[in-house]
Enzyme design. Structure first.
Site: not given
Length: 356
Positions: A44, A46, A243
């Site tokens: 996880r 971005a 993100d």
């Protein structure tokens, strides 16, 4: 803790859902295993999921060759396009995922005269280059961020951060935590306050673990303590990752970031975002256009495997929120510091840098 390793045609991912209790690795030999790892947050952050997705496409390419030794280039490209769309759907908010897959498919679509095998080998080299480049990008933006903060004070800083934007969220170094690491190397960190980041506790499980392993002073707090910490602990700045960043500077980040930005504004504390330029999505004008992922209600009903509510309790579980650009003092990128982000300053910044 390596986030990922490419070894002998397999992608080895650190399973971040098990941290900090266990350090376990997932070996992915098929593209759908990478997609699933992205979906469940085993990998996880971005930048990290973008690089992982690029490797996932390499695994897909090898799978296609293995399943059909005589596959035509046109069929091979069509299959990769189909797989790319499925990979892209794993996490709808993080634009780096889409960016990395677009990079891969651009390469593929420019090689229509090559064989499937030749394209596959190029894609493998491209994914490896993306991983190395991510480390260089994070190092550069971290330096810019640290230098910017040190313009305003000569004292060691107290920083508050939310979620995990460290080495675990990238191919290495980190974004928000990269800035903190750069400050620490200059002996300019007094304390980092890490929000726990409910419901999946990335701040507690990952950020606190990362900083402690590097010997950086860190104090873990629950999310609802942030306001009082700002008021009583002399917080000098808030630094978070991102993100997706839209054309006007609105920024999607882990749920709770918006609230932290409001608290920082109320306490007159500068709020910074650290993110590579690949996080910008200039096709979107404002944050209202960002798709917000909603996740399994049990992530809220439980902490780990322990239920904290009735099993049929109604739940709203957005994974991200959007911080308006008015709350952001600056964005740290590998190309420099973008001050007071808005539509004008962002457009001017990218025209000057001649990117995107």
């Amino acid at each position: 803790m390596d986030t990922m390793r490419w070894k002998d045609g397999s992608l080895i991912l650190l399973d971040q859902t098990k941290l900090p209790v266990k350090m376990m690795y997932i070996t992915c030999t098929r593209w759908n295993e990478v997609r699933d790892a992205i979906r469940i947050l085993a990998v996880r952050g971005a930048p990290a999921i973008g690089v992982a997705a690029a490797y996932g496409m390499v695994l897909a390419a090898y799978e296609l060759l293995k399943n059909n030794h005589t596959i035509t280039t046109s069929d091979y490209i069509a299959d990769l396009q189909r797989i790319s769309k499925k990979m892209d759907a794993a996490r709808p908010t993080a634009v780096n995922l889409h960016w990395a897959l677009s990079q891969v498919m651009t390469t593929v679509n420019h090689m229509t005269a090559a064989t499937a095998w030749e394209i596959t080998k190029v894609l493998e080299k491209q994914a490896i280059a993306m991983q190395h480049e991510d480390v260089s990008i994070n190092t550069a933006l971290s330096t810019y961020g640290a230098d910017e903060l040190l313009k305003y004070t000569n004292k060691p800083l107290t920083i508050l951060t939310h979620c995990n934007a460290g080495a675990l969220a990238t191919a290495g170094v980190g974004t928000a935590l990269g800035v903190i690491r750069a400050l620490h190397k200059k002996n300019r960190i007094r304390m980092v306050y890490a929000d726990e980041t409910r419901p999946l506790l990335q701040g507690a499980r990952l950020t606190a673990t990362e900083l402690m392993s590097d010997g950086i002073p860190v104090t873990l707090i629950t999310d609802n303590m942030a306001a009082w910490v700002m008021k009583t602990k002399g917080v000098d700045a808030v630094i978070v990752g991102a993100d997706r960043i839209t054309g006007n500077g609105d920024t999607a980040n882990k749920i709770g970031t918006y609230g932290v930005s409001l608290l920082a504004r109320a306490h007159h504390i500068p709020f910074y975002v650290a993110a590579p330029v690949s996080t910008f999505d200039l096709t979107l004008k404002t944050g209202t256009e960002i798709p917000i992922e909603e996740r399994n209600p049990d992530e809220v009903r439980c902490i780990g495997e322990v239920a904290i509510s009735l099993k049929n309790a109604s739940v709203f579980n957005p994974a991200f929120d959007v911080t308006p650009h008015e709350n952001i003092k600056a964005i740290f990128t590998e190309l420099g510091v973008l001050q007071n982000p808005d539509s004008y300053t962002i457009s001017k910044f990218f025209k000057q840098k001649e990117v995107l």
